[in-house]
Design an enzyme around this catalytic site. Structure first.
Site, PDB file in Angstrom:
ATOM      1  N   ASP A  70      45.725  39.191  67.563  1.00  0.00           N
ATOM      2  CA  ASP A  70      46.974  39.231  66.809  1.00  0.00           C
ATOM      3  C   ASP A  70      46.794  38.257  65.656  1.00  0.00           C
ATOM      4  O   ASP A  70      46.718  37.038  65.870  1.00  0.00           O
ATOM      5  CB  ASP A  70      48.140  38.812  67.703  1.00  0.00           C
ATOM      6  CG  ASP A  70      49.490  38.899  67.001  1.00  0.00           C
ATOM      7  OD1 ASP A  70      49.515  38.935  65.754  1.00  0.00           O
ATOM      8  OD2 ASP A  70      50.522  38.904  67.698  1.00  0.00           O
ATOM      9  N   TYR A 164      58.508  44.970  51.598  1.00  0.00           N
ATOM     10  CA  TYR A 164      57.125  45.436  51.734  1.00  0.00           C
ATOM     11  C   TYR A 164      56.315  45.112  50.485  1.00  0.00           C
ATOM     12  O   TYR A 164      55.201  44.588  50.567  1.00  0.00           O
ATOM     13  CB  TYR A 164      57.096  46.938  52.004  1.00  0.00           C
ATOM     14  CG  TYR A 164      55.685  47.496  52.072  1.00  0.00           C
ATOM     15  CD1 TYR A 164      54.849  47.157  53.124  1.00  0.00           C
ATOM     16  CD2 TYR A 164      55.201  48.354  51.088  1.00  0.00           C
ATOM     17  CE1 TYR A 164      53.547  47.649  53.187  1.00  0.00           C
ATOM     18  CE2 TYR A 164      53.910  48.856  51.150  1.00  0.00           C
ATOM     19  CZ  TYR A 164      53.086  48.497  52.200  1.00  0.00           C
ATOM     20  OH  TYR A 164      51.788  48.986  52.257  1.00  0.00           O
TER      21      TYR A 164
END
Length: 273
Positions: A70, A164
């Site tokens: 991760d 984004y």
């Protein structure tokens, strides 16, 4: 250079899509590839795991090290980089491919989604780069490649998905800053972005078969290969677009990359016609 033979690539998000395509292209040269991604168990929405990717890499002629990672976890990132360097004797190339996408307007973007994009896209790119720098500084022809777009402050790129866009531009800003910081050490840092939509499982998951209107991940893999085989002291701080890279390398026929033969592929975000 005309090959990645013997090079060690640490690729985030390499269990599928563009990351896996870059890994397989390097594997054909005989490269070592660290498959650093979260997916250890199959997901019906997003096929592919670090283990299936590793098997494909070895079948293509490379050596693979699958690592569950991760990229938001600083301790895990450092441990994975150390393990990779110990396993293969160093790290020559880092590909910051892991990314989260959510094309929502600001009013519809939850804090959880916002944090996910900032943590994976920006923090992850920074932490992986930081952890790899000591090894890259010792490598011959070291590269960092960030999969992020050329920066344009045209408001149209922010109007419908400000969070984004901000996260992807932040990745590009990191690439630019790292290129300047590491130039003296001979570490190249560049960004690469597709001119058209790329057919990945992740894109189809958010865009309902949008991938059929684009190209296959192999075009990004081939462009990445051309960048990563360049002299790191001569090519750095650039915002590359896949088609432009390949045209400059002499490619004229892009039909083999089309998902739908004979179609006109749709331009990706951040690309002007």
């Amino acid at each position: 250079m005309s090959s990645l033979a013997g090079k060690t690539l640490f690729i985030t998000g390499a269990s599928r899509g563009i990351g896996q395509a870059i890994a397989l292209r390097a594997a054909r040269d005989g490269a070592n590839v660290v498959v650093a991604a979260k997916t250890a168990e199959p997901d019906p929405r997003l096929p592919g795991t670090i283990y299936t990717a590793a098997a494909a890499i070895e079948a293509a002629g490379g050596r693979a090290l699958p690592l569950v990672l991760d990229v938001r976890d600083e301790v895990a990132v450092r441990a994975a980089v150390e393990q990779a360097a110990a396993h293969f004797g160093g790290i020559d190339i880092l590909v910051n491919n892991a990314s989260a996408i959510n094309l929502s307007k600001a009013a519809d973007t939850s804090a959880k989604r916002y944090d996910l994009m900032m943590d994976i896209n920006v923090r992850g790119t920074f932490m992986c780069s930081q952890a790899c720098i000591p090894y890259l500084e010792k490598a011959t022809n070291p590269h960092i490649l960030v999969l992020s777009p050329p920066i344009s402050l045209d408001a149209k790129w922010f109007a419908h998905h400000a969070a984004y866009t901000t996260s992807k531009y932040a990745m590009s800003m990191l690439a630019l800053g790292l290129a300047a910081e590491l130039r003296g050490q001979g570490v190249a840092v560049n960004a690469l972005w597709p001119r058209t939509l790329i057919a990945t499982a992740a894109l189809n998951a958010v865009g309902s078969h949008l991938g059929t209107m684009g190209r296959t991940p192999e075009i990004m893999a081939d462009a990445a290969w051309h960048i990563l085989t360049q002299d790191s002291r001569q090519v750095s701080g650039q915002f590359f677009v896949d088609e432009t890279v390949l045209r400059e390398a002499g490619v004229t026929d892009f039909a083999p990359y089309l998902v739908t033969p004979g179609s006109e592929p749709m331009l990706d975000l951040y690309i002007e016609a």
